[in-house]
Design an enzyme around this catalytic site. Sequence first.
Site, PDB file in Angstrom:
ATOM      1  N   TRP A 102     -27.919 -17.431  67.722  1.00 34.05           N
ATOM      2  CA  TRP A 102     -28.764 -16.525  66.933  1.00 34.05           C
ATOM      3  C   TRP A 102     -28.337 -16.486  65.485  1.00 34.05           C
ATOM      4  O   TRP A 102     -29.187 -16.476  64.588  1.00 34.05           O
ATOM      5  CB  TRP A 102     -28.833 -15.135  67.563  1.00 34.05           C
ATOM      6  CG  TRP A 102     -29.658 -15.203  68.815  1.00 34.05           C
ATOM      7  CD1 TRP A 102     -29.217 -15.044  70.089  1.00 34.05           C
ATOM      8  CD2 TRP A 102     -31.055 -15.540  68.913  1.00 34.05           C
ATOM      9  NE1 TRP A 102     -30.258 -15.247  70.972  1.00 34.05           N
ATOM     10  CE2 TRP A 102     -31.389 -15.543  70.284  1.00 34.05           C
ATOM     11  CE3 TRP A 102     -32.059 -15.830  67.990  1.00 34.05           C
ATOM     12  CZ2 TRP A 102     -32.674 -15.830  70.754  1.00 34.05           C
ATOM     13  CZ3 TRP A 102     -33.342 -16.115  68.446  1.00 34.05           C
ATOM     14  CH2 TRP A 102     -33.637 -16.114  69.806  1.00 34.05           C
ATOM     15  N   ASP A 172     -27.384  -8.225  62.751  1.00 34.82           N
ATOM     16  CA  ASP A 172     -28.428  -8.378  63.770  1.00 34.82           C
ATOM     17  C   ASP A 172     -27.870  -7.817  65.074  1.00 34.82           C
ATOM     18  O   ASP A 172     -27.164  -8.497  65.808  1.00 34.82           O
ATOM     19  CB  ASP A 172     -28.776  -9.866  63.931  1.00 34.82           C
ATOM     20  CG  ASP A 172     -29.712 -10.108  65.119  1.00 34.82           C
ATOM     21  OD1 ASP A 172     -30.147  -9.136  65.762  1.00 34.82           O
ATOM     22  OD2 ASP A 172     -30.007 -11.291  65.395  1.00 34.82           O
ATOM     23  N   LYS A 196     -34.186  -5.009  74.470  1.00 31.99           N
ATOM     24  CA  LYS A 196     -32.960  -5.090  75.276  1.00 31.99           C
ATOM     25  C   LYS A 196     -32.441  -3.678  75.548  1.00 31.99           C
ATOM     26  O   LYS A 196     -32.461  -3.227  76.680  1.00 31.99           O
ATOM     27  CB  LYS A 196     -31.929  -5.947  74.572  1.00 31.99           C
ATOM     28  CG  LYS A 196     -32.453  -7.378  74.376  1.00 31.99           C
ATOM     29  CD  LYS A 196     -31.709  -8.103  73.289  1.00 31.99           C
ATOM     30  CE  LYS A 196     -32.438  -9.331  72.801  1.00 31.99           C
ATOM     31  NZ  LYS A 196     -32.726 -10.329  73.822  1.00 31.99           N
TER      32      LYS A 196
END
Length: 360
Positions: A102, A172, A196
């Site tokens: 990511w 993030d 999530k």
Amino acid sequence: MTRAFNFGAGPATLPLPVLEKARYELVEWGGARMSVMEMSHRGVHFRDIAQSAEQRLRRLLGIPDNYKVLFLQGGAQLQFAAVPLNLLRGKTRADYVDTGAWSSRAVSEAKRYCTANVVASSRDCGYTRIPPESSWRQDENAAYLHITPNETIGGVEFHRLPDVNGVPLVADMSSNILSRPVPVDRFALIYAGAQKNMGIAGLTVVIVREDLIGNALEITPAVLDYKLQADAGSMTNTAPTFAWYIAGLVFEWMEEGGGLQQMERTNAIKADLLYGCIDGSDFYHNPVDADCRSRMNVPFQLSAPELDDVFLRRAREAGFEGLKGHRSVGGMRASLYNAMPLEGVNALVEFMRDFERRHA
Ligand code: PMP
């Protein structure tokens, strides 16, 4: 219906009380005579829903008053672009720590707008650790330093915040937001997709220090301009209303469940249990350095990968879903977000021990 224990990485398991409340309110919310899905994002009812969700999030995370909280569409990946567009503020360079899939995606996207400098990377060791801070080649004139506190695919998590020498820190937190308390005032900006730990797909939360906004690049689309969105209460365009509502229910569930301290305690117990099972056997293996293992996403391999399919099949039969590892790394991955009960992890560990006895 018996609900599965869903260990998927996202969209992920939700707290049952949240689903039940949403079902109860599905056709009519409050006295609105319509569903949340049907109401105007600018009407009085949605305004109550929106404000109450923001207040709950502010209380949970202890967000200081000089931070704006935005509820946006577009997913975390759109923030990979929005962050440089908004935060370069006349500079041309930004720093990134590359700890996995990511963060490296965030670097690629930032390169469209600036010189994205990778100050340190653990790519060479297969993203199994966080490069020691002493090795980071930080630029003190960088517009910001970007980290990914939890790498959802590799299962690598920062357990302490880096020293950034006054450079604005951007994170993030898609896969570990609200899993533990964090000192928000140490960050310039935090962003996270909701699917999530905050609810469902379609919503991305941005928490940004207000003095940093208002200088977006000329080319910034209006809906990505933090200042315009902040001034419009996140409603420059139509807000992701249903996902925002669900996030409010998730925040309510967390507050009633003892807040982030309690989430952290339970998350630590769940992660210890699963890593204990993996480390206690030669049959399962997790490659990540012990001091940066993720409490949220636990990847593991079988010593006999030819048994992967059997493992997944038996797991399904035993009531577990979502255990297949990310397609880029293979093996298994168990995601242990807040909504995964301890009971689910206990059951998984028992299943894994039993599978090992039968197949080792
Ligand atoms: N960052 C992290 C840490 C993630 O885990 C994910 C999604 N798994 C993303 C970014 C991308 O989110 P989205 O696909 O919703 O844009």
